[in-house]
Design a protein around this motif. Structure first.
Motif, mmCIF file in Angstrom:
data_model
loop_
_atom_site.group_PDB
_atom_site.id
_atom_site.type_symbol
_atom_site.label_atom_id
_atom_site.label_comp_id
_atom_site.label_asym_id
_atom_site.label_seq_id
_atom_site.Cartn_x
_atom_site.Cartn_y
_atom_site.Cartn_z
ATOM 1 N N PRO A 1 0.809 -1.293 0.051
ATOM 2 C CA PRO A 1 -0.019 -0.053 0.073
ATOM 3 C C PRO A 1 0.903 1.153 0.060
ATOM 4 C CG PRO A 1 -0.094 -1.066 1.970
ATOM 5 C CD PRO A 1 0.738 -2.001 1.391
ATOM 6 N N ARG B 1 1.725 5.466 0.688
ATOM 7 C CA ARG B 1 1.583 6.448 1.747
ATOM 8 C C ARG B 1 0.271 6.921 1.785
ATOM 9 N NH1 ARG B 1 6.935 9.171 0.689
ATOM 10 N NH2 ARG B 1 8.587 7.548 0.515
ATOM 11 N N LYS B 2 -0.112 7.166 3.150
ATOM 12 C CA LYS B 2 -1.217 7.800 3.376
ATOM 13 C C LYS B 2 -1.006 9.463 3.027
ATOM 14 C CE LYS B 2 -4.082 4.739 6.188
ATOM 15 N NZ LYS B 2 -4.891 4.673 7.241
ATOM 16 N N VAL B 3 -1.969 10.078 2.294
ATOM 17 C CA VAL B 3 -1.779 11.596 2.121
ATOM 18 C C VAL B 3 -2.365 12.333 3.321
ATOM 19 C CG1 VAL B 3 -2.263 13.503 0.601
ATOM 20 C CG2 VAL B 3 -1.770 11.084 -0.365
ATOM 21 N N ARG B 4 -1.501 13.069 3.849
ATOM 22 C CA ARG B 4 -1.952 13.798 5.002
ATOM 23 C C ARG B 4 -2.762 15.113 4.335
ATOM 24 N NH1 ARG B 4 1.541 16.058 10.044
ATOM 25 N NH2 ARG B 4 -0.217 16.514 11.298
ATOM 26 N N ARG B 5 -3.805 15.405 4.870
ATOM 27 C CA ARG B 5 -4.667 16.302 4.428
ATOM 28 C C ARG B 5 -4.260 17.656 5.281
ATOM 29 N NH1 ARG B 5 -10.209 15.105 2.533
ATOM 30 N NH2 ARG B 5 -9.872 12.760 1.480
ATOM 31 N N THR C 1 -14.031 17.920 2.714
ATOM 32 C CA THR C 1 -13.870 17.238 4.283
ATOM 33 C C THR C 1 -13.926 18.149 5.565
ATOM 34 O OG1 THR C 1 -12.522 15.275 3.291
ATOM 35 C CG2 THR C 1 -12.656 15.224 5.567
#
Length: 130
Positions: A30, A32-36, A118
């Motif tokens: 997976p 990396r999670k994108v930081r908002r 969001t």
């Protein structure tokens, strides 16, 4: 000559194998999670019931319905003009597109609804994220 052909074939096979392994890695591992990022913060009680707060500089409207709070981008999906907020709907001054308070298209030329952003609740503040 035969030795050169085998060497070239072995090299190309190695490159193809590395490319395949890279594609497999990309598929199985997976990302990396994108930081908002925080676009703006607003006090919960600052938004009137069935009303909206418009932030022209950020091109965002934070709207409070009967039982929910949501944020809409005020960038028209037709050509990117900033949409004006009225009591009944949202109107693009450039080409006349009309959107309802949920961001859905009522009248073109825009074909796509306004994007929802969001919104997170943090204590007594609402945070709009991009």
């Amino acid at each position: 000559m035969a030795k050169i052909a085998r060497s070239r074939r072995r090299f190309l096979t190695g490159i193809a194998l590395l490319g395949g392994l890279g594609a497999l890695w990309r598929f199985l591992v997976p990302g990396r999670k994108v930081r908002r990022q925080t676009l703006l913060e607003v006090q919960k009680n600052a938004i009137p019931l069935r009303g909206a707060l418009v932030f022209k500089r950020s091109r965002v409207a934070v709207i409070r319905g009967e039982d929910d709070v949501y944020a809409l981008s005020l960038v028209c999906t037709h050509l990117g003009c900033t949409v004006n907020v009225t009591a009944e709907n949202l109107i693009c001054p450039c080409h006349g597109s009309v959107f309802d308070r949920a961001g859905n298209v009522l009248k073109g030329p825009a074909e796509r609804p306004l994007p929802r952003l969001t919104v997170e609740e943090r204590g007594n503040k609402l945070v709009v994220l991009i």
